[in-house]
Design a protein around this motif. Sequence first.
Motif, PDB file in Angstrom:
ATOM      1  N   ILE A 178       2.852  31.681-125.218  1.00 45.21           N
ATOM      2  CA  ILE A 178       3.215  31.301-126.591  1.00 45.21           C
ATOM      3  C   ILE A 178       3.211  29.779-126.713  1.00 45.21           C
ATOM      4  N   ALA A 179       3.783  29.115-125.701  1.00 44.32           N
ATOM      5  CA  ALA A 179       3.791  27.639-125.718  1.00 44.32           C
ATOM      6  C   ALA A 179       2.358  27.107-125.721  1.00 44.32           C
TER       7      ALA A 179
ATOM      8  N   LEU B 139       5.896  18.850-123.384  1.00 47.38           N
ATOM      9  CA  LEU B 139       4.827  19.780-123.017  1.00 47.38           C
ATOM     10  C   LEU B 139       3.469  19.124-123.318  1.00 47.38           C
TER      11      LEU B 139
ATOM     12  N   VAL C 124       1.039  27.324-129.166  1.00 48.16           N
ATOM     13  CA  VAL C 124       1.590  26.262-130.014  1.00 48.16           C
ATOM     14  C   VAL C 124       0.941  24.923-129.651  1.00 48.16           C
ATOM     15  N   GLN C 125       0.840  24.642-128.364  1.00 44.62           N
ATOM     16  CA  GLN C 125       0.349  23.326-127.933  1.00 44.62           C
ATOM     17  C   GLN C 125      -1.166  23.171-128.117  1.00 44.62           C
TER      18      GLN C 125
ATOM     19  N   ILE D  93      10.523  20.284-125.432  1.00 43.86           N
ATOM     20  CA  ILE D  93       9.294  20.698-126.112  1.00 43.86           C
ATOM     21  C   ILE D  93       8.314  19.519-126.254  1.00 43.86           C
TER      22      ILE D  93
ATOM     23  N   VAL E 284       1.297  35.709-133.049  1.00 44.91           N
ATOM     24  CA  VAL E 284       0.762  36.375-131.857  1.00 44.91           C
ATOM     25  C   VAL E 284       0.275  37.776-132.215  1.00 44.91           C
TER      26      VAL E 284
ATOM     27  N   TYR F 260       6.276  33.469-122.312  1.00 38.58           N
ATOM     28  CA  TYR F 260       6.694  32.266-123.048  1.00 38.58           C
ATOM     29  C   TYR F 260       5.668  31.144-122.867  1.00 38.58           C
TER      30      TYR F 260
ATOM     31  N   PHE G  47       5.156  34.059-134.313  1.00 31.05           N
ATOM     32  CA  PHE G  47       4.358  32.926-133.839  1.00 31.05           C
ATOM     33  C   PHE G  47       2.867  33.140-134.132  1.00 31.05           C
TER      34      PHE G  47
ATOM     35  N   PHE H 253       5.713  29.786-116.401  1.00 31.21           N
ATOM     36  CA  PHE H 253       5.627  29.150-117.721  1.00 31.21           C
ATOM     37  C   PHE H 253       4.613  28.014-117.688  1.00 31.21           C
TER      38      PHE H 253
END
Lengths: 348, 615
Positions: free
Chosen positions: B247-248, B421, B251-252, B418, B282, B244, B280, B381
Amino acid sequence: MSELVNGKGLSLIPKADAKQSLKDFKSDQEVRWCPGCGDYAILAAVQSFLPELGLRRENIVFVSGIGCSSRFPYYLNTYGFHSIHGRAPAIATGLAASRPDLSVWVITGDGDALSIGGNHLIHALRRNVNLNILLFNNRIYGLTKGQYSPTSEVGKITKSTPMGSLDKPFNPISLAIGAEASFVARTLDSDRKHLQSVLREATAHRGTSLVEIYQNCNIFNDNAFEPLKDPGLRDDITLKLEHGQPIASASKAVVRAANGGIEVVARDGVSDEQILVHDAHNPDPSLAFALSRLDEPAFEHVPIGVFRQVERPAYDVLMAEQLDEAVDRQGPGDLSELLLGGDTWRIG
Amino acid sequence: MTKQVQQLDRVIIRFAGDSGDGMQLTGDRFTAGTAEFGNDLSTLPNFPAEIRAPAGTLPGVSSFQLHFADHDILTPGDAPNVLVAMNPAALKANLGDLPRGADIIANTDEFTKRNLQKVGYDGNPLEDDTLAEWRVHAVPLTSLTVRSLEGFDLSKKDAERSKNMFALGLLSWLYHRPTEHTISFLEQKFAKKPEIAKANIAAFQAGWNYGETTESFSVSYEIKPAKLAPGVYRNISGNQALAYGLIAASVQSKLPLFLGSYPITPASDILHELSKHKRFGVRTFQAEDEIAGVGAALGAAFGGSLGVTTTSGPGVVLKGETVGLAVMTELPLILVDVQRAGPSTGMPTKTEQTDLLMAMFGRNGESPVPIVAPSTPSDCFDAAIEAARIAVKYRTPVYLLSDGYLANGSEPWRLPEIDELPDISTEFAVPTGEEFQPYQRDTETLARPWAVPGTAGLEHRIGGIEKADGSGNISYDPGNHDHMVRLRQAKIDGIDVPALEVDDPTGDAGVLVLGWGSTYGPIAAAVRRIRKSGGKVAQAHLRHLNPLPANTGEVLKKYDKVLLPEINLGQLALLLRARFLVDIISYNRVRGLPFKAEELAGVIQDVIDGGEQGV
C-alpha cells in the motif's frame, strides 16, 4: 447501484473529437495470414466497423492469446497486447477491471479459448468483465499445422488423429450460456453485414460479450462452413436470430415440440403464430441453450445472431463502486493512519 | 498471601494444544499484551495444514512460541522455558524441545487413559517419573474453567471452549502482563454474542485469580520493558507488513494497486489484508487460478497500475509463463513468493528458502528477474517498497521472496515516518511529436517507456514475440535477438542496489557468516553468542539476490572462510561459487523450521576452530 451498471456498453469510454475512417485503424504492419484465410475478412470487417463507434482510438485495446487469430492486434492501430496461450481473458480482465474507460477486446481461437484457456474463458463470462471476446472458430489447429481442435467433429482425421478423433467437441455457444454469459452470439466471417451487426450489439452491451465467428481455414480445414455460404443451401439452413422476430429460414421454422423442447419443422406446415419468436432478453437461459443445440446434426439448420443478451452489472463497475463505497464510509486512505492503526506504544 | 516476584531478562513460552484449542489466538493475545508492556519480542506460530486434524493426535498439535525480553532479541528462541500443554499430544510433541528444568503447565483433565493411549503413553507422565527433569504444574484447566462459568447459560461444551482463555489468564498473572487489551479484544470479537464474550472474560479472570491464590505457583516473574530506539511501535507479522508495504508503495509511486491472487498458504493473509483497504484505491482480484492471478496483474500493469501477485512455491510454478511475458514486454510487476516447504505440496505451513533458484531461473529462455528478500517480519514493509521501486524504475517483474517464518512470525516494529519513505514515482510516456518507439530505452536505466492505453499518439502493440530493438516490431533477425537477450540482461545487471554491508566490529575476523532472507535473526543471534564468548566473526546479509551488490565478490574474498547457512541444500552457495569462484562453506537444514541460534553458534564456532564441513 449507479446508473452506469445498466448503462450502455460505451458510456464510460471517451469519444473521439473527429470523425474516423477505416484508415485510422490500419496499422503499418504487413498482414501475414495465409492467402485466402477467413481472418482477412474479419479484420477488414472490424477495421471498417470501429470508426462507427466514434471512440478515441487510444482508448481501445485488443488483447490476444496464441494462434493464427491472435496476430490480429498487430494489424490494428490501437493499443494491443499479444500475450500467451489461453491467457488473454485473464490479462484483459486485469486491464478492464482497473480501467473502466477502455474498450477492451479479446481475440482468440477455438484452441486458445476452449482448450488451454477454457478456465479463463468461463470465469470471465461468469464475472461479466467488460470485454468483447471474438472467438474465431475454424474447428482446427492452424498455427501448429493441422491437429484437431476442441470444436472438431468426432472422427476428424488429422496429423495427430490418423484413425479419427475421439473427443466430443464443445459447442461454444452452449458452453458460454452454461457459464452464465450475459451476451452470446454467432456470426460468419464471410457475411460482413451480419458480422458487423453482431459487433454493434456486442459493443453496446456492457459486460462480457462472446461472439463466435465461424472462420474458414483454407489450409487445414477448408470449406468447414461451406453449407452456410453455398447460395443453394444457405437460405434454407440459416436461422437468423433477431430479438422479437420469428425464428425461421426460407423453408424451415422453429416451433415448440410436443415434449416441451423445440424442434425445426417445414415452414409451410405451420402457421405464423406457431413459429417461436426470439426473445434474446429472456432471463431464463434454457431456450437460448436449446437454440444452441439445434445444429445437431451439423449444418442441417444453424442459428446465427444474438442468442442471449441480458443486463447484469459489469465487474469493473462493481469493483469501482466498492472502492467508492469504502471512501464514502471511511474517507480516503491515509498511510500514516493505516500504520498507526492497531495497538501502538511509544518509547522514549 | 504475598507471593515472591522474580526478575528475569527473557522468557520463551510455548502454548501447545489441539488445532481446535485456540492456541494461535492465545499466543496472539499474549503477544499483544507483551507488546503493549514494552518488551521486545519475536514469535513463531507452528500449526498443521489441516484445519481440524483428528483430536488428541500428534499431527493435530498446534503451537505458538513467544520470546520476550528486556533487551532487543532476534529470534523466537531456541528452547521454551515454559510449555503450556493442553493435552498429552501437545506434551509429547514438544517435550523434546524442552531444556531440563523448564516449567510444564499441563491440563490434567485431558490426561485421560484414552488420550494417553492415542499418543502412545503407557502410563500417565504427570503421575510417574517421566517428567522428573522438569517442573510440572498439573492444573485441571478444563474443569476449573467449567466451574468458573457455572453462573453462565452455557452448555458444558461451550464452557470448555474457554479453557484457552483460562490458560491465558494464568500465564498473564505469572508474567505480569496487562489485561485490559485482552478484555476489550474479547468484547469486540464477540460483540454479537455478549454471553460468550462475558464467559471468555470470566474464564480469563478466573485464570488470573487461580495463579494469585493457588499454591502450585509460588513465584511470579517480571520482565522489564526493553530499551528500544525511541519511536512509536506496534507489533506486526511479516504478511501484514508486506501488505502495508505494498500500500505504501502504491502511495509513494502514485500508482493504483492491483492485486491478482489465488488463495494459497502461507500467502493468503496478504490478499485478506489488502482486500480491507479499498479506500486506498486498492483493487483485489481473487482469480480462478494462479495463472489468472498473475495474468490480471500484468494486464493491470499494462493499464498503468502497480500490478502485484501473491503466492507460494507451487503457485510460482504456474506463473512462470506470465513472468516470462512480463520480462519480454518489460512491464512492472511484483511477484510475492511466500516460500514454504516443498517440493510439490510439501508441507504448506512450514518454512523453507528453497525457491531462490526457481525465482532466478524458472523460465524458458534467458529471462532475468530481479530478486529482493526481506530479513525480518517488519522488514517485509521496506522490502515491498524496494521491490516496487525496482519494478517501476526499470520496468521489470521483480520477485519478493518472503517465507512462512517471516509471514506468520511477528515482532515489534518501529513505525517509519511517512515523509521519510522513498519517492518511487515514475512518469508515463507522453507523445513527443516523433514516431513512438515502444522499445527505445532510457540511456541510464535501459528501461523502455511505459505508455499506457488512453494516451493519444502512443498506440502500440506489445507481446511475447521477440522485439526489434527500438521499434518493438516483431523480429526474427538473429543479430537482433542476440542483442535483445543481452540488453534485457544488462538492464537487470545494471539495477542500482546498495553495497553489501559487513558487520565486523574488530575488523580482523577470519570467518564471515553470510545469509539471506529470514535467516537473519538466528544468524545475528548466533554471531552475538560467539562474540560474547570472545570469538571473532563477521556477518553480512544479502537483501538483493539479483543483481547482487557490486561489492559482493570483494567481500567474499576478503575473508579466509565464508559460512553460508540456508534452509535449502545450498542454492545461494551454488550461485556465489559459480559467480565468484569462492569456496563457500554451506550449512543446510531443511526441517520446515527456522534455524536455532544455539545450533548456528555451534556451527560458526566449529568453522572458526578449523572445521570445513557445514554438514
